[in-house]
Design a protein around this motif. Structure first.
Motif, PDB file in Angstrom:
ATOM      1  N   ASP A  86      -2.980  -0.483  -5.136  1.00  0.00           N
ATOM      2  CA  ASP A  86      -3.095   0.073  -3.784  1.00  0.00           C
ATOM      3  C   ASP A  86      -2.318   1.385  -3.670  1.00  0.00           C
ATOM      4  O   ASP A  86      -1.323   1.593  -4.375  1.00  0.00           O
ATOM      5  CB  ASP A  86      -2.519  -0.904  -2.749  1.00  0.00           C
ATOM      6  CG  ASP A  86      -3.099  -2.300  -2.869  1.00  0.00           C
ATOM      7  OD1 ASP A  86      -4.335  -2.431  -2.788  1.00  0.00           O
ATOM      8  OD2 ASP A  86      -2.318  -3.256  -3.055  1.00  0.00           O
ATOM      9  N   VAL A  88      -0.553   3.296  -0.438  1.00  0.00           N
ATOM     10  CA  VAL A  88      -0.219   3.192   0.980  1.00  0.00           C
ATOM     11  C   VAL A  88       0.080   4.592   1.503  1.00  0.00           C
ATOM     12  O   VAL A  88       0.936   5.292   0.950  1.00  0.00           O
ATOM     13  CB  VAL A  88       1.012   2.287   1.195  1.00  0.00           C
ATOM     14  CG1 VAL A  88       1.263   2.064   2.686  1.00  0.00           C
ATOM     15  CG2 VAL A  88       0.826   0.953   0.476  1.00  0.00           C
ATOM     16  N   GLN A  97      -8.934   0.867   9.108  1.00  0.00           N
ATOM     17  CA  GLN A  97      -8.875   0.321   7.746  1.00  0.00           C
ATOM     18  C   GLN A  97     -10.250  -0.111   7.224  1.00  0.00           C
ATOM     19  O   GLN A  97     -10.592   0.177   6.065  1.00  0.00           O
ATOM     20  CB  GLN A  97      -7.899  -0.856   7.696  1.00  0.00           C
ATOM     21  CG  GLN A  97      -7.659  -1.398   6.293  1.00  0.00           C
ATOM     22  CD  GLN A  97      -6.958  -0.405   5.386  1.00  0.00           C
ATOM     23  OE1 GLN A  97      -5.892   0.099   5.724  1.00  0.00           O
ATOM     24  NE2 GLN A  97      -7.562  -0.109   4.240  1.00  0.00           N
ATOM     25  N   ASP A 101     -11.878   1.204   3.719  1.00  0.00           N
ATOM     26  CA  ASP A 101     -12.259   0.229   2.681  1.00  0.00           C
ATOM     27  C   ASP A 101     -13.703   0.459   2.252  1.00  0.00           C
ATOM     28  O   ASP A 101     -14.018   0.437   1.052  1.00  0.00           O
ATOM     29  CB  ASP A 101     -12.098  -1.202   3.209  1.00  0.00           C
ATOM     30  CG  ASP A 101     -10.646  -1.649   3.263  1.00  0.00           C
ATOM     31  OD1 ASP A 101      -9.792  -1.030   2.598  1.00  0.00           O
ATOM     32  OD2 ASP A 101     -10.362  -2.632   3.980  1.00  0.00           O
ATOM     33  N   ARG A 155      -7.364   0.456  -3.763  1.00  0.00           N
ATOM     34  CA  ARG A 155      -7.510   0.322  -2.321  1.00  0.00           C
ATOM     35  C   ARG A 155      -6.527   1.254  -1.624  1.00  0.00           C
ATOM     36  O   ARG A 155      -5.383   1.390  -2.059  1.00  0.00           O
ATOM     37  CB  ARG A 155      -7.248  -1.117  -1.866  1.00  0.00           C
ATOM     38  CG  ARG A 155      -7.573  -1.348  -0.384  1.00  0.00           C
ATOM     39  CD  ARG A 155      -7.213  -2.750   0.077  1.00  0.00           C
ATOM     40  NE  ARG A 155      -7.668  -2.960   1.442  1.00  0.00           N
ATOM     41  CZ  ARG A 155      -7.253  -3.945   2.241  1.00  0.00           C
ATOM     42  NH1 ARG A 155      -6.375  -4.831   1.799  1.00  0.00           N
ATOM     43  NH2 ARG A 155      -7.724  -4.061   3.471  1.00  0.00           N
ATOM     44  N   LEU A 157      -4.388   1.776   1.682  1.00  0.00           N
ATOM     45  CA  LEU A 157      -3.886   1.064   2.854  1.00  0.00           C
ATOM     46  C   LEU A 157      -3.342   2.081   3.858  1.00  0.00           C
ATOM     47  O   LEU A 157      -2.490   2.907   3.514  1.00  0.00           O
ATOM     48  CB  LEU A 157      -2.780   0.086   2.454  1.00  0.00           C
ATOM     49  CG  LEU A 157      -3.217  -1.082   1.562  1.00  0.00           C
ATOM     50  CD1 LEU A 157      -2.008  -1.851   1.050  1.00  0.00           C
ATOM     51  CD2 LEU A 157      -4.151  -2.011   2.320  1.00  0.00           C
ATOM     52  N   LEU A 188       3.078  -4.148   6.267  1.00  0.00           N
ATOM     53  CA  LEU A 188       1.806  -3.967   5.578  1.00  0.00           C
ATOM     54  C   LEU A 188       1.992  -4.126   4.068  1.00  0.00           C
ATOM     55  O   LEU A 188       1.210  -4.809   3.399  1.00  0.00           O
ATOM     56  CB  LEU A 188       1.245  -2.580   5.898  1.00  0.00           C
ATOM     57  CG  LEU A 188      -0.058  -2.174   5.218  1.00  0.00           C
ATOM     58  CD1 LEU A 188      -1.220  -3.018   5.747  1.00  0.00           C
ATOM     59  CD2 LEU A 188      -0.344  -0.690   5.447  1.00  0.00           C
ATOM     60  N   ARG A 191       2.712  -7.803   3.206  1.00  0.00           N
ATOM     61  CA  ARG A 191       1.556  -8.685   3.380  1.00  0.00           C
ATOM     62  C   ARG A 191       0.431  -8.391   2.394  1.00  0.00           C
ATOM     63  O   ARG A 191      -0.130  -9.312   1.779  1.00  0.00           O
ATOM     64  CB  ARG A 191       1.042  -8.540   4.823  1.00  0.00           C
ATOM     65  CG  ARG A 191      -0.148  -9.436   5.162  1.00  0.00           C
ATOM     66  CD  ARG A 191      -0.575  -9.235   6.600  1.00  0.00           C
ATOM     67  NE  ARG A 191      -1.152  -7.912   6.851  1.00  0.00           N
ATOM     68  CZ  ARG A 191      -0.532  -6.947   7.531  1.00  0.00           C
ATOM     69  NH1 ARG A 191       0.690  -7.130   8.022  1.00  0.00           N
ATOM     70  NH2 ARG A 191      -1.139  -5.782   7.728  1.00  0.00           N
ATOM     71  N   GLU A 192       0.083  -7.118   2.247  1.00  0.00           N
ATOM     72  CA  GLU A 192      -1.097  -6.759   1.465  1.00  0.00           C
ATOM     73  C   GLU A 192      -0.806  -6.445  -0.008  1.00  0.00           C
ATOM     74  O   GLU A 192      -1.708  -6.452  -0.834  1.00  0.00           O
ATOM     75  CB  GLU A 192      -1.791  -5.552   2.101  1.00  0.00           C
ATOM     76  CG  GLU A 192      -2.348  -5.806   3.491  1.00  0.00           C
ATOM     77  CD  GLU A 192      -3.476  -6.840   3.482  1.00  0.00           C
ATOM     78  OE1 GLU A 192      -4.235  -6.902   2.490  1.00  0.00           O
ATOM     79  OE2 GLU A 192      -3.582  -7.593   4.471  1.00  0.00           O
ATOM     80  N   VAL A 193       0.450  -6.183  -0.313  1.00  0.00           N
ATOM     81  CA  VAL A 193       0.789  -5.826  -1.696  1.00  0.00           C
ATOM     82  C   VAL A 193       1.645  -6.911  -2.345  1.00  0.00           C
ATOM     83  O   VAL A 193       1.198  -7.616  -3.242  1.00  0.00           O
ATOM     84  CB  VAL A 193       1.519  -4.457  -1.750  1.00  0.00           C
ATOM     85  CG1 VAL A 193       1.829  -4.084  -3.206  1.00  0.00           C
ATOM     86  CG2 VAL A 193       0.666  -3.368  -1.102  1.00  0.00           C
ATOM     87  N   LYS A 196       0.536 -10.600  -2.382  1.00  0.00           N
ATOM     88  CA  LYS A 196      -0.670 -10.824  -3.185  1.00  0.00           C
ATOM     89  C   LYS A 196      -0.448 -10.500  -4.662  1.00  0.00           C
ATOM     90  O   LYS A 196      -1.397 -10.491  -5.447  1.00  0.00           O
ATOM     91  CB  LYS A 196      -1.820  -9.978  -2.635  1.00  0.00           C
ATOM     92  CG  LYS A 196      -2.241 -10.379  -1.224  1.00  0.00           C
ATOM     93  CD  LYS A 196      -3.419  -9.539  -0.722  1.00  0.00           C
ATOM     94  CE  LYS A 196      -3.848  -9.976   0.674  1.00  0.00           C
ATOM     95  NZ  LYS A 196      -4.996  -9.194   1.182  1.00  0.00           N
ATOM     96  N   ARG A 198       0.360  -7.675  -6.034  1.00  0.00           N
ATOM     97  CA  ARG A 198      -0.232  -6.394  -6.403  1.00  0.00           C
ATOM     98  C   ARG A 198       0.861  -5.326  -6.547  1.00  0.00           C
ATOM     99  O   ARG A 198       2.033  -5.575  -6.250  1.00  0.00           O
ATOM    100  CB  ARG A 198      -1.261  -5.980  -5.331  1.00  0.00           C
ATOM    101  CG  ARG A 198      -2.456  -6.917  -5.297  1.00  0.00           C
ATOM    102  CD  ARG A 198      -3.292  -6.735  -4.043  1.00  0.00           C
ATOM    103  NE  ARG A 198      -4.008  -5.459  -4.004  1.00  0.00           N
ATOM    104  CZ  ARG A 198      -5.204  -5.245  -4.539  1.00  0.00           C
ATOM    105  NH1 ARG A 198      -5.823  -6.229  -5.182  1.00  0.00           N
ATOM    106  NH2 ARG A 198      -5.800  -4.064  -4.423  1.00  0.00           N
TER     107      ARG A 198
END
Length: 343
Positions: A86, A88, A97, A101, A155, A157, A188, A191-193, A196, A198
């Motif tokens: 990702d 950011v 978002q 995406d 991705r 973010l 963010l 939660r998203e990185v 998961k 990542r």
């Protein structure tokens, strides 16, 4: 008393909403090496950061063409998708978002819809995002992803809080979202990185990514999760002039560790702090006289609908901004005078 040279543009460089770094320092003591042997090119310096960290932050020089160029080259490096999941970014409204995406995955997105990503942030109207390097960033990620299988695509973010300008009528509403910017971005990333498993590249204004920088993005991430972020900030110094442009030099074990961060970054609020305490490495992009600005096309602001919306947003903010500057050709040079320094 505030130094008159500590201008709004310089303040924005540190808070992450405007210009970039570029303070100068006197030459060092005789006998000190000014060319650390571990210096490397930008891509290798960033990739090396991921050897021991899941997060690498680049203190961004907002609006600087050379910083945008360096980021483009980094994104196009075929090694990057091997280590980065990702990216950011500060310059995108999280409300859009789903649009980003779809776009970076190769989907159809019309220009008017895509522009809202960087135009409708909490920084508008002072920061419209209309510099070419902003759109180029998203299009470069899309082009890179085109060559990759779905599981390896990068991705993007969007880290700016999801402001809906159509529902904003008071500055208090904007201020409430401005206060959430760093906390929103930190959550963010968590939660998203991190949650998961990542890895992410964080592209934010330098003030947001410094270690121990109060309630800013990197400090919040490190406090909440215990995950150390590898921080690279851009800056310049006479002793770096022998290095090629787009070189990354570590702070640890070099003279950069003890340099006054306030002077190096031309940011008085950081005066007295060693650079090695707030950053892990430096990205050298060139001498101040060689640096330029990424400038918007003034014709953009002849669009009556867009112009009316900018005027509305400016009125909400008390008409503090001279919007007419957007319709005038601006100087391309980056340097705006001598550094404020640390008195």
């Amino acid at each position: 008393m505030t130094d008159a040279r500590w201008t709004r543009r310089r303040a924005l460089a540190v808070t992450g909403a405007g210009a970039a770094l570029g303070g100068l320092l006197p030459a060092g003591r005789a006998g000190e090496s000014s060319r650390p042997t571990s210096a490397t090119d930008f891509a290798r310096g960033v990739l090396a950061g991921f050897d021991h960290h899941r997060l690498v932050a680049i203190g961004e020089a907002h609006g600087q063409q050379e910083h945008g160029d360096a980021l483009q080259l980094l994104l196009a490096d075929p090694r990057l998708p091997e280590v980065v999941d990702d990216v950011v970014v500060e310059f995108g409204n999280a409300r859009h978002q789903p649009v980003v995406d779809r776009f970076v995955a190769g989907g159809a997105v019309d220009d008017a819809t895509l522009r809202k990503v960087w135009r409708d942030t909490t920084q508008s109207p002072a920061g419209t995002g209309d510099q070419p390097i902003r759109e180029q960033f998203f299009r470069t990620v899309r082009a890179v992803n085109w060559t990759l299988p779905p599981q390896r695509r990068i991705r993007v973010l969007l880290g700016d809080p999801p402001i809906d300008w159509s529902k904003i009528s008071t500055q208090a509403q904007v201020d409430a979202l401005l206060e959430q910017r760093d906390a929103f971005a930190a959550s963010l990333v968590e939660r998203e990185v991190l949650a998961k498993g990542r890895r992410a590249l964080i592209c934010y204004g330098s003030g947001h990514v410094l270690h121990g920088s109060a309630d800013h993005v990197v400090a919040l991430i490190e406090q909440r999760t215990g995950s150390r972020v590898h921080v690279i900030v851009s800056g310049t110094h006479p002793r770096l002039a022998g290095h090629p442009r787009r070189t990354v030099i570590p702070c640890a074990g070099t003279w950069l560790a003890s340099v006054d961060a306030g002077q190096f970054m031309d940011a008085p609020p950081l005066c007295g702090q060693p650079l090695g305490k707030v950053a892990d490495a430096v990205l050298y992009l060139g001498r101040p006289s060689d640096l330029t600005r990424s400038l918007w096309n003034p014709a953009i602001f002849l669009d009556p609908v867009y112009w009316a919306e900018l005027r509305r947003r400016n009125a909400i903010n008390g008409n503090h901004l001279d919007l007419e500057q957007y319709r005038r050709q601006q100087p391309i040079g980056w340097s705006e005078g001598p550094p404020a320094g640390c008195g």
